[in-house]
Scaffold this motif. Structure first.
Motif, PDB file in Angstrom:
ATOM      1  N   MET A 149       0.851  -1.191   0.000  1.00  0.00           N
ATOM      2  CA  MET A 149       0.000   0.000   0.000  1.00  0.00           C
ATOM      3  C   MET A 149       0.889   1.244   0.000  1.00  0.00           C
ATOM      4  SD  MET A 149      -3.027   1.114   2.675  1.00  0.00           S
ATOM      5  CE  MET A 149      -1.905   1.357   4.043  1.00  0.00           C
ATOM      6  N   LYS A 150       0.532   2.204  -0.825  1.00  0.00           N
ATOM      7  CA  LYS A 150       1.292   3.450  -0.871  1.00  0.00           C
ATOM      8  C   LYS A 150       0.927   4.341   0.312  1.00  0.00           C
ATOM      9  CE  LYS A 150       1.838   3.603  -5.903  1.00  0.00           C
ATOM     10  NZ  LYS A 150       1.595   4.399  -7.128  1.00  0.00           N
ATOM     11  N   LEU A 151       1.913   5.037   0.836  1.00  0.00           N
ATOM     12  CA  LEU A 151       1.643   5.944   1.959  1.00  0.00           C
ATOM     13  C   LEU A 151       0.742   7.100   1.552  1.00  0.00           C
ATOM     14  CD1 LEU A 151       5.096   6.168   3.794  1.00  0.00           C
ATOM     15  CD2 LEU A 151       2.978   5.228   4.686  1.00  0.00           C
ATOM     16  N   SER A 152       0.768   7.429   0.274  1.00  0.00           N
ATOM     17  CA  SER A 152      -0.093   8.522  -0.193  1.00  0.00           C
ATOM     18  C   SER A 152      -1.570   8.187  -0.020  1.00  0.00           C
ATOM     19  CB  SER A 152       0.208   8.844  -1.660  1.00  0.00           C
ATOM     20  OG  SER A 152       0.047   7.681  -2.462  1.00  0.00           O
ATOM     21  N   ASP A 153      -1.879   6.879   0.053  1.00  0.00           N
ATOM     22  CA  ASP A 153      -3.280   6.479   0.271  1.00  0.00           C
ATOM     23  C   ASP A 153      -3.762   6.860   1.667  1.00  0.00           C
ATOM     24  OD1 ASP A 153      -3.286   5.406  -2.260  1.00  0.00           O
ATOM     25  OD2 ASP A 153      -2.808   3.371  -1.577  1.00  0.00           O
ATOM     26  N   ILE A 157      -7.371   8.857   3.983  1.00  0.00           N
ATOM     27  CA  ILE A 157      -7.960   8.312   5.205  1.00  0.00           C
ATOM     28  C   ILE A 157      -7.837   9.312   6.351  1.00  0.00           C
ATOM     29  CG2 ILE A 157      -7.814   6.445   6.900  1.00  0.00           C
ATOM     30  CD1 ILE A 157      -6.678   4.674   4.668  1.00  0.00           C
ATOM     31  N   TYR A 158      -6.629   9.863   6.499  1.00  0.00           N
ATOM     32  CA  TYR A 158      -6.369  10.781   7.621  1.00  0.00           C
ATOM     33  C   TYR A 158      -6.855  12.196   7.332  1.00  0.00           C
ATOM     34  CZ  TYR A 158      -3.769  12.842  11.522  1.00  0.00           C
ATOM     35  OH  TYR A 158      -3.421  13.504  12.671  1.00  0.00           O
ATOM     36  N   GLY A 159      -6.921  12.551   6.068  1.00  0.00           N
ATOM     37  CA  GLY A 159      -7.418  13.878   5.698  1.00  0.00           C
ATOM     38  C   GLY A 159      -6.378  14.976   5.737  1.00  0.00           C
TER      39      GLY A 159
END
Length: 345
Positions: A149-153, A157-159
């Motif tokens: 999973m990419k951290l940019s995803d 989620i966190y906004g």
């Protein structure tokens, strides 16, 4: 009206547990009523479990996670899809549980080093590898291998596109516990309710088949709807005990060995006892009905005999009256003859 329905429901719960004589009444009800009873019981069970689970997770897990971040995770900074951990050495966390491993290394790494980390996390049930722009997640319970999973995803989620360790701690301090409890309870309720209903339906089907076998051996003819209703109500006490056990397990961690066997065993006992008592009641009712029929036949016989005796009595009375009339007439004639002989007129 709503209050009356609630009273009827809780009365059914009470009778299902304490009053075996009620099972004959349950067996005579429409199957829809039994299904609605089961759904209400499942909803009540799922609501209580969801609320308890949500409260425990919010009041216990959130503070523990906050404490864990403060003490175990070094300062870090995330910006534009890239994570930077302020630590010279790779961060390894294996204190959460025996089967959990978290590794964080945000330096420039060669493919061979990344593969080495992957092999390490693959040895655990749950493994997490955090790199500067990616996360590798291994979860043995999903049987899906190591997922990338990419951290940019995380931004969606966190906004936030930029944050630090302190930002996360500040956000955790500002969490509205009540709204989080409600949201978590609602989410857990939906999933738990569906799982519980599906598993309970399988138990009810097994109980209904067992009920049919017991009824056939007892020579009691029962409809499919009656068997289903009996099985549903026989699940009441096991479900109540499961609710109590689940709350104890969530709050204390105390586990009862072979609880599943006991859970199903109680429902089997209820089914056997209910059908046995229904058989006894049917026999008793048949005896009472036979007694009533015999009494009716005896009464009918007495009425017929009385009707046959009345004409005989009438004939005898008529003969007796005719005889008396003849005797009186004869006496009158003799009296008249005597008078004539004496010269009387």
């Amino acid at each position: 009206m709503e209050k009356t329905k609630k009273q009827v429901f809780f009365k059914s719960v009470k009778n299902s547990i304490f009053n075996f004589d009620s099972y004959q009444e349950f067996a005579m009800q429409d199957m829809k009523k039994g299904i609605f009873y089961f759904l209400k019981l499942s909803i009540l069970f799922s609501i209580v479990i969801s609320i308890v689970f949500a409260i425990l997770q919010v009041t216990v897990t959130v503070p523990n996670v906050k404490k864990f971040i403060e003490s175990e995770i070094p300062d870090f900074k995330y910006s534009n899809g890239t994570l930077e951990v302020q630590s010279e050495n790779p961060v390894t966390i294996d204190k959460i549980a025996d089967d959990v491993l978290i590794i964080a290394d945000t330096k420039e790494l060669e493919e061979a080093k990344i593969n080495e980390y992957k092999e390490k996390i693959n040895l655990y049930e749950i493994g997490v590898l955090v790199l500067k722009d990616k996360i590798y997640l291994k979860n043995a319970y999903t049987l899906s291998g190591i997922q990338e999973m990419k951290l940019s995803d995380i931004e969606s989620i966190y906004g936030k596109s930029e944050f630090t360790k302190q930002d996360i701690l500040n956000d955790m301090n500002n969490i509205n516990m009540v709204s989080l409890c409600i949201s978590l309870a609602f989410t857990v309720f939906l999933g738990f309710f569906l799982i519980f209903v599906f598993m309970s339906i399988l138990d009810i089907i097994i109980l209904a088949l067992l009920s049919n076998i017991i009824a056939m051996l007892s020579r009691v003819k029962m409809k499919a709807s009656a068997l289903v209703n009996i099985s549903i109500h026989a699940m009441t006490l096991p479900i109540v005990l499961l609710l109590v056990y689940a709350i104890v397990l969530l709050t204390t961690g105390f586990e009862i060995k072979y609880f599943n066997i006991m859970y199903r065993g109680i429902s089997y006992i209820y089914v056997f006892t209910a059908i046995f008592l229904i058989r006894q009641n049917l026999i008793k009712q048949q005896i009472e009905l036979t007694t009533i029929v015999q009494k009716q036949q005896e009464l009918k016989k007495e009425v017929v005999e009385e009707k046959e005796e009345k004409p005989k009595e009438k004939k005898e009375d008529k003969k007796s009256n005719d005889k008396k009339e003849k005797e009186e007439h004869k006496e009158n004639e003799n009296s008249n003859v005597g008078k004539e002989a004496n010269g009387e007129v």
